[in-house]
Design a protein around this motif. Structure first.
Motif, PDB file in Angstrom:
ATOM      1  N   GLU A  74      24.437 -90.448 -65.057  1.00  0.00           N
ATOM      2  CA  GLU A  74      25.723 -90.742 -64.423  1.00  0.00           C
ATOM      3  C   GLU A  74      26.274 -89.532 -63.684  1.00  0.00           C
ATOM      4  N   PHE A  75      26.010 -88.349 -64.211  1.00  0.00           N
ATOM      5  CA  PHE A  75      26.443 -87.121 -63.538  1.00  0.00           C
ATOM      6  C   PHE A  75      25.487 -86.754 -62.405  1.00  0.00           C
ATOM      7  N   CYS A  79      28.198 -90.261 -60.249  1.00  0.00           N
ATOM      8  CA  CYS A  79      29.194 -91.202 -60.774  1.00  0.00           C
ATOM      9  C   CYS A  79      30.440 -90.471 -61.245  1.00  0.00           C
ATOM     10  N   TYR A  80      30.249 -89.274 -61.794  1.00  0.00           N
ATOM     11  CA  TYR A  80      31.373 -88.473 -62.265  1.00  0.00           C
ATOM     12  C   TYR A  80      31.271 -87.058 -61.717  1.00  0.00           C
ATOM     13  N   SER A  84      35.453 -83.325 -64.186  1.00  0.00           N
ATOM     14  CA  SER A  84      36.321 -84.384 -64.720  1.00  0.00           C
ATOM     15  C   SER A  84      36.432 -84.245 -66.231  1.00  0.00           C
ATOM     16  N   GLU A  88      39.743 -88.710 -67.768  1.00  0.00           N
ATOM     17  CA  GLU A  88      39.555 -89.106 -66.363  1.00  0.00           C
ATOM     18  C   GLU A  88      38.335 -90.008 -66.198  1.00  0.00           C
ATOM     19  N   ARG A  89      37.282 -89.708 -66.924  1.00  0.00           N
ATOM     20  CA  ARG A  89      36.080 -90.541 -66.835  1.00  0.00           C
ATOM     21  C   ARG A  89      36.311 -91.922 -67.438  1.00  0.00           C
ATOM     22  N   ARG A  93      35.755 -95.289 -65.390  1.00  0.00           N
ATOM     23  CA  ARG A  93      34.858 -96.317 -65.935  1.00  0.00           C
ATOM     24  C   ARG A  93      35.551 -97.682 -65.989  1.00  0.00           C
TER      25      ARG A  93
END
Length: 389
Positions: A74-75, A79-80, A84, A88-89, A93
């Motif tokens: 995801e990183f 995606c993030y 963050s 915040e994530r 989401r």
């Protein structure tokens, strides 16, 4: 940790017992090298900010443990943002999940099979928007031929963009059906339908930031001409100057040349090498992202937060987008096979056979290392032409 025991990764991805043609897996989980669950958790600050530099180095050394692969990807895929926080994530989401439900509902209104737990492998509409009463679709979806036709025309004539979208749905279904058929995961119809739902969103398409395969083939020809002119000339003589023989490698990122585990290992190393923390801004337009963008204006970019391949690209002062590392991966494979291709390939069929014989015999880390070396050489040539002494 020299001499530390290693663990096979195949057990995390069950293969059908009747599969006999699966390439052997080279990737192994190595203590002290592979990004472990413990090292991953230790990479976050108390509020959730990620030390992306150390994480990238660890991935390049030994890949990612399968237990945390989804979280790390995801990183890597933007995606993030690494800066963050946990809160915040969570907000991002929730926003994306609601957005996905909305998109799926919109698609379902246009074509009710989306979100139904089913998928199709036969066309349901002609190119000019006329419904096809297809018995295969009726069988796959439990909808009668007449009922399906009524569903497609219930809202009147269809917009041509909708027609084009619906015309691709069965093609997506065919691709879904042959996705990694050796894995038990894809033996379950519900998993296939979920994959079809995801790929059938209306905004699943190429963007200006995505480099198409045809463009990559053209770039591959340019790179090979620079780093191995004899091989390039030979391939042109054989009628392969368009490099179409490499289409599959670029299209599915070497998925057919590696085992499933090794493919994942290769991809995560590629993403780690190409990593750019600003990738997040391509996908997310929340206030969170805007605040981070404003705060970073005018500041020099800390290079340790970028992947090794991306750091090399930053040395080139060019308005053109950098070439993806996949181009140099294929180029490194061709370079390794240069002698064989020059002496044994007498036609394009020979080229294809020589490359196909590599299946199961490639090393993912060695391929990435070779790609980095060729890229460095290519960058030097570019810099020389831009600033000759």
């Amino acid at each position: 940790m020299r001499g530390a025991p290693s663990e096979p990764a195949d057990s995390y991805y069950e293969v059908r017992p009747d599969s006999t043609d699966v390439p052997a897996t080279r990737f192994r989980i190595k203590a002290g090298k592979t990004l472990s669950v413990r090292k991953w958790q230790a990479a976050f600050s108390s509020d959730g900010q990620l030390d992306i530099g150390k994480t990238l180095n660890r991935i390049h050394r030994g890949g990612i443990h399968p237990a945390i692969r989804g979280e790390v990807w995801e990183f890597l895929l933007g995606c993030y943002h690494p800066m963050s926080t946990f809160d915040e994530r969570k907000q991002i989401r929730q926003h994306r999940r609601a957005q996905y439900v909305r998109l799926k509902n919109e698609c379902s209104k246009m074509f009710p099979v989306v979100g139904s737990g089913k998928y199709i492998t036969a066309p349901v509409i002609t190119e000019d928007g006329q419904p096809i009463r297809n018995p295969v679709v009726a069988l796959e979806t439990n909808l009668g031929k007449t009922e399906m036709a009524k569903e497609l025309t219930s809202n009147g004539p269809l917009d041509m963009k909708v027609v084009q979208w619906m015309h691709t749905l069965h093609q997506i279904g065919l691709d879904v059906k042959r996705t990694d058929r050796t894995l038990l995961f894809y033996d379950k119809p519900e998993n296939l339908s979920k994959l079809w739902d995801i790929l059938s969103r209306g905004n699943f398409q190429c963007t200006e930031t995505f480099v198409g395969v045809q463009t990559q083939l053209s770039n591959l020809a340019t790179v090979t001409q620079v780093i191995d002119p004899k091989l390039h000339q030979h391939l042109e003589t054989l009628g392969g100057g368009n490099y179409l023989f490499a289409f599959r490698m670029l299209m599915v990122l070497f998925r057919r040349e590696f085992s499933f585990c090794d493919s994942l290992y290769l991809w995560e190393m590629m993403w780690a090498l190409e990593y750019d923390p600003d990738l997040f801004s391509l996908y997310e337009e929340l206030e969170l992202n805007m605040e981070k963008a404003e705060g970073s204006k005018g500041k020099s970019k800390p290079t340790q937060k970028y992947g090794k391949y991306e750091r090399e690209n930053m040395k080139i002062k060019s308005v053109d987008a950098p070439l993806p590392i996949s181009v140099f991966l294929v180029a490194s494979v061709l370079k390794d096979k240069s002698s064989v291709l020059l002496h044994q390939a007498r036609g394009l069929d020979d080229v294809v056979k020589i490359l196909n014989d590599m299946t199961g015999n490639l090393d993912a880390k060695k391929a990435c290392t070779g790609a980095l070396k060729l890229h460095k050489k290519y960058v030097k040539v570019l810099l020389f032409h831009c600033h000759p002494s």
